[in-house]
Write a protein that holds these residues in place. Structure first.
Motif, PDB file in Angstrom:
ATOM      1  N   GLU A 178      42.958  34.501  33.844  1.00 50.01           N
ATOM      2  CA  GLU A 178      42.489  35.072  32.579  1.00 50.01           C
ATOM      3  C   GLU A 178      41.335  36.020  32.908  1.00 50.01           C
ATOM      4  N   ILE A 179      41.342  37.200  32.319  1.00 49.96           N
ATOM      5  CA  ILE A 179      40.298  38.187  32.581  1.00 49.96           C
ATOM      6  C   ILE A 179      39.357  38.214  31.381  1.00 49.96           C
ATOM      7  N   ARG A 180      38.069  38.063  31.686  1.00 52.19           N
ATOM      8  CA  ARG A 180      37.089  38.065  30.601  1.00 52.19           C
ATOM      9  C   ARG A 180      35.748  38.582  31.099  1.00 52.19           C
ATOM     10  N   ARG A 238      41.916  29.398  36.029  1.00 49.17           N
ATOM     11  CA  ARG A 238      41.480  30.449  36.949  1.00 49.17           C
ATOM     12  C   ARG A 238      41.112  31.657  36.091  1.00 49.17           C
ATOM     13  N   GLU A 239      39.877  32.137  36.280  1.00 49.01           N
ATOM     14  CA  GLU A 239      39.384  33.249  35.475  1.00 49.01           C
ATOM     15  C   GLU A 239      38.827  34.346  36.366  1.00 49.01           C
ATOM     16  N   LEU A 240      39.105  35.575  35.993  1.00 51.88           N
ATOM     17  CA  LEU A 240      38.448  36.717  36.597  1.00 51.88           C
ATOM     18  C   LEU A 240      37.308  37.064  35.657  1.00 51.88           C
ATOM     19  N   VAL A 241      36.087  36.928  36.147  1.00 51.54           N
ATOM     20  CA  VAL A 241      34.891  37.153  35.340  1.00 51.54           C
ATOM     21  C   VAL A 241      34.276  38.467  35.810  1.00 51.54           C
ATOM     22  N   VAL A 242      34.094  39.391  34.867  1.00 46.85           N
ATOM     23  CA  VAL A 242      33.606  40.725  35.184  1.00 46.85           C
ATOM     24  C   VAL A 242      32.274  40.961  34.482  1.00 46.85           C
ATOM     25  N   LYS A 243      31.289  41.391  35.259  1.00 49.32           N
ATOM     26  CA  LYS A 243      29.971  41.709  34.696  1.00 49.32           C
ATOM     27  C   LYS A 243      29.827  43.230  34.683  1.00 49.32           C
ATOM     28  N   ALA A 283      32.001  40.938  40.035  1.00 51.01           N
ATOM     29  CA  ALA A 283      33.336  40.439  39.696  1.00 51.01           C
ATOM     30  C   ALA A 283      33.607  39.203  40.549  1.00 51.01           C
ATOM     31  N   TRP A 284      34.000  38.132  39.886  1.00 43.89           N
ATOM     32  CA  TRP A 284      34.255  36.865  40.565  1.00 43.89           C
ATOM     33  C   TRP A 284      35.520  36.227  40.013  1.00 43.89           C
ATOM     34  N   ILE A 285      36.206  35.511  40.862  1.00 43.34           N
ATOM     35  CA  ILE A 285      37.270  34.637  40.396  1.00 43.34           C
ATOM     36  C   ILE A 285      36.687  33.239  40.445  1.00 43.34           C
ATOM     37  N   ILE A 286      36.699  32.589  39.302  1.00 47.12           N
ATOM     38  CA  ILE A 286      36.179  31.227  39.190  1.00 47.12           C
ATOM     39  C   ILE A 286      37.370  30.336  38.872  1.00 47.12           C
TER      40      ILE A 286
END
Length: 121
Positions: free
Chosen positions: A93-95, A43-48, A34-37
């Protein structure tokens, strides 16, 4: 001068928040990263997710994470305490992670989160 503006627009900051996810959101069993980019206005919260999850499971998990993040933001705002992770999450944004995120994460400028007191994990 235009080149400097282009560089600023392409500059990406990356915050690894996987440890926070595991502890605060109890999502460690399905979330592998999980990263905030952030860069510019975005600004996005990217979840793997775990690769064994189906597309519908990942979609449902993303919605659950959105809900849990919103709840965490509300709880921290009630406490009226500063928390760097919550500040970064608020409005993000969460994706789900995409293959092209790998380069952004690897080459991004790291943003270190302070541990302890307000920035506690």
């Amino acid at each position: 001068m235009i080149e400097e503006e282009i560089k600023k627009m392409k500059r990406r900051y990356v915050t690894d928040i996987h440890p926070w996810f595991v502890k605060k959101l109890k999502a460690g069993s399905i979330v592998t990263g999980a990263w905030i980019i952030s860069g510019g206005e975005n600004r996005e919260l990217v979840v793997k997710f775990d690769s064994k999850m189906s597309k519908i499971e990942r979609s449902m998990a993303t919605r659950l994470i959105e809900k849990r993040c919103a709840e965490a933001i509300i709880q921290e705002n009630k406490k009226d305490m500063r928390n760097e992770i919550i500040d970064l999450l608020d409005g993000a944004e969460i994706r789900e992670w995409r293959k092209d995120d790998e380069e952004s994460i690897r080459n991004g400028i790291p943003h270190e989160i302070k541990k302890g007191a307000a920035g506690e994990w």
